[in-house]
Design a protein around this motif. Structure first.
Motif, PDB file in Angstrom:
ATOM      1  N   ALA A  76       2.816 -74.398   5.777  1.00  0.00           N
ATOM      2  CA  ALA A  76       1.740 -74.933   6.621  1.00  0.00           C
ATOM      3  C   ALA A  76       1.679 -76.447   6.523  1.00  0.00           C
ATOM      4  O   ALA A  76       1.567 -77.149   7.539  1.00  0.00           O
ATOM      5  N   VAL A  77       1.756 -76.971   5.306  1.00  0.00           N
ATOM      6  CA  VAL A  77       1.691 -78.423   5.110  1.00  0.00           C
ATOM      7  C   VAL A  77       2.927 -79.100   5.681  1.00  0.00           C
ATOM      8  O   VAL A  77       2.852 -80.188   6.259  1.00  0.00           O
ATOM      9  N   GLN A  78       4.069 -78.445   5.535  1.00  0.00           N
ATOM     10  CA  GLN A  78       5.300 -79.014   6.093  1.00  0.00           C
ATOM     11  C   GLN A  78       5.232 -79.067   7.620  1.00  0.00           C
ATOM     12  O   GLN A  78       5.666 -80.041   8.240  1.00  0.00           O
ATOM     13  N   ALA A  79       4.677 -78.018   8.232  1.00  0.00           N
ATOM     14  CA  ALA A  79       4.590 -77.967   9.697  1.00  0.00           C
ATOM     15  C   ALA A  79       3.587 -78.976  10.241  1.00  0.00           C
ATOM     16  O   ALA A  79       3.798 -79.556  11.315  1.00  0.00           O
ATOM     17  N   HIS A 135      -5.813 -82.617  24.160  1.00  0.00           N
ATOM     18  CA  HIS A 135      -6.672 -81.505  23.735  1.00  0.00           C
ATOM     19  C   HIS A 135      -5.913 -80.324  23.126  1.00  0.00           C
ATOM     20  O   HIS A 135      -6.455 -79.645  22.251  1.00  0.00           O
ATOM     21  N   VAL A 136      -4.720 -80.079  23.604  1.00  0.00           N
ATOM     22  CA  VAL A 136      -3.994 -78.870  23.203  1.00  0.00           C
ATOM     23  C   VAL A 136      -3.327 -79.092  21.852  1.00  0.00           C
ATOM     24  O   VAL A 136      -2.710 -80.133  21.629  1.00  0.00           O
ATOM     25  N   PRO A 137      -3.461 -78.145  20.944  1.00  0.00           N
ATOM     26  CA  PRO A 137      -2.827 -78.319  19.628  1.00  0.00           C
ATOM     27  C   PRO A 137      -1.316 -78.401  19.733  1.00  0.00           C
ATOM     28  O   PRO A 137      -0.705 -77.751  20.585  1.00  0.00           O
ATOM     29  N   GLY A 138      -0.715 -79.228  18.873  1.00  0.00           N
ATOM     30  CA  GLY A 138       0.737 -79.336  18.844  1.00  0.00           C
ATOM     31  C   GLY A 138       1.375 -78.100  18.229  1.00  0.00           C
ATOM     32  O   GLY A 138       0.704 -77.266  17.616  1.00  0.00           O
ATOM     33  N   GLU A 139       2.685 -78.016  18.379  1.00  0.00           N
ATOM     34  CA  GLU A 139       3.392 -76.854  17.833  1.00  0.00           C
ATOM     35  C   GLU A 139       3.202 -76.767  16.326  1.00  0.00           C
ATOM     36  O   GLU A 139       3.023 -75.683  15.766  1.00  0.00           O
ATOM     37  N   GLY A 140       3.251 -77.924  15.659  1.00  0.00           N
ATOM     38  CA  GLY A 140       3.071 -77.925  14.208  1.00  0.00           C
ATOM     39  C   GLY A 140       1.704 -77.414  13.799  1.00  0.00           C
ATOM     40  O   GLY A 140       1.567 -76.699  12.807  1.00  0.00           O
ATOM     41  N   GLU A 141       0.680 -77.767  14.570  1.00  0.00           N
ATOM     42  CA  GLU A 141      -0.675 -77.310  14.271  1.00  0.00           C
ATOM     43  C   GLU A 141      -0.769 -75.792  14.364  1.00  0.00           C
ATOM     44  O   GLU A 141      -1.398 -75.137  13.515  1.00  0.00           O
ATOM     45  N   LEU A 142      -0.143 -75.217  15.405  1.00  0.00           N
ATOM     46  CA  LEU A 142      -0.188 -73.761  15.572  1.00  0.00           C
ATOM     47  C   LEU A 142       0.545 -73.061  14.442  1.00  0.00           C
ATOM     48  O   LEU A 142       0.078 -72.043  13.917  1.00  0.00           O
ATOM     49  N   VAL A 143       1.703 -73.602  14.063  1.00  0.00           N
ATOM     50  CA  VAL A 143       2.458 -73.015  12.949  1.00  0.00           C
ATOM     51  C   VAL A 143       1.630 -73.084  11.672  1.00  0.00           C
ATOM     52  O   VAL A 143       1.549 -72.106  10.911  1.00  0.00           O
ATOM     53  N   ALA A 144       1.008 -74.241  11.444  1.00  0.00           N
ATOM     54  CA  ALA A 144       0.207 -74.407  10.228  1.00  0.00           C
ATOM     55  C   ALA A 144      -0.961 -73.429  10.198  1.00  0.00           C
ATOM     56  O   ALA A 144      -1.268 -72.851   9.154  1.00  0.00           O
ATOM     57  N   GLU A 145      -1.627 -73.252  11.328  1.00  0.00           N
ATOM     58  CA  GLU A 145      -2.753 -72.315  11.389  1.00  0.00           C
ATOM     59  C   GLU A 145      -2.302 -70.890  11.076  1.00  0.00           C
ATOM     60  O   GLU A 145      -2.987 -70.157  10.349  1.00  0.00           O
ATOM     61  N   ALA A 146      -1.143 -70.514  11.622  1.00  0.00           N
ATOM     62  CA  ALA A 146      -0.627 -69.164  11.373  1.00  0.00           C
ATOM     63  C   ALA A 146      -0.251 -68.983   9.908  1.00  0.00           C
ATOM     64  O   ALA A 146      -0.538 -67.943   9.292  1.00  0.00           O
ATOM     65  N   GLU A 147       0.394 -69.997   9.340  1.00  0.00           N
ATOM     66  CA  GLU A 147       0.794 -69.915   7.929  1.00  0.00           C
ATOM     67  C   GLU A 147      -0.425 -69.903   7.020  1.00  0.00           C
ATOM     68  O   GLU A 147      -0.458 -69.189   6.016  1.00  0.00           O
ATOM     69  N   GLU A 148      -1.433 -70.695   7.380  1.00  0.00           N
ATOM     70  CA  GLU A 148      -2.671 -70.732   6.592  1.00  0.00           C
ATOM     71  C   GLU A 148      -3.350 -69.364   6.599  1.00  0.00           C
ATOM     72  O   GLU A 148      -3.807 -68.868   5.558  1.00  0.00           O
ATOM     73  N   ASP A 184      -5.536 -81.233   6.676  1.00  0.00           N
ATOM     74  CA  ASP A 184      -6.141 -81.418   5.354  1.00  0.00           C
ATOM     75  C   ASP A 184      -6.612 -80.102   4.745  1.00  0.00           C
ATOM     76  O   ASP A 184      -6.630 -79.955   3.514  1.00  0.00           O
ATOM     77  N   ASP A 185      -6.996 -79.138   5.586  1.00  0.00           N
ATOM     78  CA  ASP A 185      -7.440 -77.847   5.050  1.00  0.00           C
ATOM     79  C   ASP A 185      -6.285 -77.122   4.370  1.00  0.00           C
ATOM     80  O   ASP A 185      -6.445 -76.562   3.276  1.00  0.00           O
ATOM     81  N   ALA A 186      -5.122 -77.125   5.016  1.00  0.00           N
ATOM     82  CA  ALA A 186      -3.960 -76.474   4.420  1.00  0.00           C
ATOM     83  C   ALA A 186      -3.546 -77.188   3.133  1.00  0.00           C
ATOM     84  O   ALA A 186      -3.200 -76.546   2.135  1.00  0.00           O
ATOM     85  N   ARG A 187      -3.597 -78.500   3.163  1.00  0.00           N
ATOM     86  CA  ARG A 187      -3.216 -79.256   1.962  1.00  0.00           C
ATOM     87  C   ARG A 187      -4.212 -78.997   0.826  1.00  0.00           C
ATOM     88  O   ARG A 187      -3.812 -78.861  -0.339  1.00  0.00           O
ATOM     89  N   PHE A 188      -5.491 -78.942   1.177  1.00  0.00           N
ATOM     90  CA  PHE A 188      -6.504 -78.630   0.160  1.00  0.00           C
ATOM     91  C   PHE A 188      -6.189 -77.286  -0.500  1.00  0.00           C
ATOM     92  O   PHE A 188      -6.196 -77.166  -1.727  1.00  0.00           O
ATOM     93  N   ASP A 189      -5.917 -76.271   0.319  1.00  0.00           N
ATOM     94  CA  ASP A 189      -5.652 -74.935  -0.224  1.00  0.00           C
ATOM     95  C   ASP A 189      -4.374 -74.912  -1.054  1.00  0.00           C
ATOM     96  O   ASP A 189      -4.295 -74.207  -2.074  1.00  0.00           O
ATOM     97  N   LEU A 190      -3.364 -75.669  -0.625  1.00  0.00           N
ATOM     98  CA  LEU A 190      -2.109 -75.716  -1.382  1.00  0.00           C
ATOM     99  C   LEU A 190      -2.328 -76.352  -2.749  1.00  0.00           C
ATOM    100  O   LEU A 190      -1.928 -75.787  -3.783  1.00  0.00           O
ATOM    101  N   VAL A 191      -2.952 -77.520  -2.766  1.00  0.00           N
ATOM    102  CA  VAL A 191      -3.172 -78.213  -4.041  1.00  0.00           C
ATOM    103  C   VAL A 191      -4.082 -77.388  -4.949  1.00  0.00           C
ATOM    104  O   VAL A 191      -3.836 -77.273  -6.160  1.00  0.00           O
ATOM    105  N   LYS A 192      -5.101 -76.782  -4.371  1.00  0.00           N
ATOM    106  CA  LYS A 192      -6.019 -75.952  -5.161  1.00  0.00           C
ATOM    107  C   LYS A 192      -5.272 -74.792  -5.820  1.00  0.00           C
ATOM    108  O   LYS A 192      -5.449 -74.529  -7.022  1.00  0.00           O
TER     109      LYS A 192
END
Length: 302
Positions: free
Chosen positions: A140-143, A105-118, A148-156
């Motif tokens: 965000a995408v690297q973390a 249930h708990v988000p991974g470290e990468g997920e938290l980093v990605a959310e903050a960067e996003e 998919d939301d971060a990747r969408f925003d990056l590609v856009k």
């Protein structure tokens, strides 16, 4: 670790769980197994570095809370997310089993980093700082490559900046699943439109030729779709949707519903990020997106 009572339960558990998963440990001072699992939970809270919050409820002192959660034996742990219980366990489980429970249930470290960067990227975009936003989205995408939301925003953003080659590289890891993920499919349709436009050596002449073909035959859907793609490639979104609507009004199912799918892709691309609002409130919708959604519904359902 925080001791929770009926007085601070709303703030420390319900409200806190809107941002971070909260694990509630129901215990009592006389309970032997409670003394075994307590240190394990505290150790994991520290180890997980803020990825979940641990609170303790003395079941003897807070019988109302224990009754509200239907606690029949202790220790019992209940995990809350977004104000609601989502899972739990009873007894003094070994550390490995508690860790496995949390990892479900708990988000991974990468997920938290990605959310903050996003979040930082969206703030930068709001300030007009596209360079910082781009770097934040790359981070965000690297973390968290599965975000998919971060990747969408990056590609856009890369496409908006005309960096089509880098956009394709960033999109490549998810291209296989794009057909099953609507927003990724929308990006693919935009990139296809840009690729089609790149093959046009004289855009104005091409547009004039398409206009002539449509004037001669209003049901020349190939010409209408080509015109819509050209408009998409140049970011003339509402004009592109208007053209797609012309197809839909005449033949909703043309070419495996290509016009409808492309219209939805445009809506996905132009929709701005939803602002954060208080619990229970609905974020305002962009007026252009709202208007064109209504127009699509009107045509499709007619």
């Amino acid at each position: 670790m925080i001791d929770v009572t009926i007085a601070n339960f709303e703030a420390e558990v319900i409200e806190a769980s809107m941002q971070t998963p909260v694990l509630v440990d129901f215990w009592a001072p006389w309970c032997g197994p409670c003394k075994v699992i307590g240190p394990i939970l505290e150790k994991l809270e520290t180890e997980y570095g803020g990825r979940f919050k641990l609170v303790k409820v003395d079941s003897d002192q807070e019988q109302q809370l224990a009754a509200a959660f239907g606690i029949r034996s202790i220790p019992t742990c209940v995990l809350l997310m977004n104000g609601q219980p989502v899972d739990g366990f009873m007894g003094a489980l070994p550390e490995g089993q508690v860790r496995a429970f949390l990892d479900k249930h708990v988000p991974g470290e990468g997920e938290l980093v990605a959310e903050a960067e996003e979040a930082a990227a969206q703030e930068a975009l709001a300030d007009g700082d596209t360079e910082t936003a781009l770097e934040r989205l790359r981070q965000a995408v690297q973390a968290d490559p599965e975000n998919d939301d971060a990747r969408f925003d990056l590609v856009k953003l890369l496409l908006e900046l005309g960096e089509d080659d880098e956009a394709k590289v960033a999109f490549a890891p998810v291209i296989a699943k794009a057909a099953g993920v609507r927003r990724l499919d929308s990006l693919k349709r935009w990139m296809d439109a840009r690729d089609a436009q790149a093959e046009v050596t004289e855009p104005e002449a091409r547009m004039a030729a398409l206009d002539t073909a449509i004037a001669a035959n209003k049901r020349d859907f190939d010409a209408r779709f080509a015109r819509a793609q050209l408009l998409m490639a140049y970011g003339q979104w509402t004009a592109a949707m208007d053209e797609l609507l012309e197809i839909l009004m005449r033949d909703k199912s043309w070419n495996d519903e290509l016009a409808r799918k492309t219209y939805i892709a445009v809506l996905d691309v132009i929709e701005p990020p939803k602002p954060k609002v208080a619990e229970g409130q609905v974020p305002p919708e962009d007026p252009t997106v709202a208007s064109y959604r209504r127009r699509l519904s009107s045509v499709v359902l007619s």
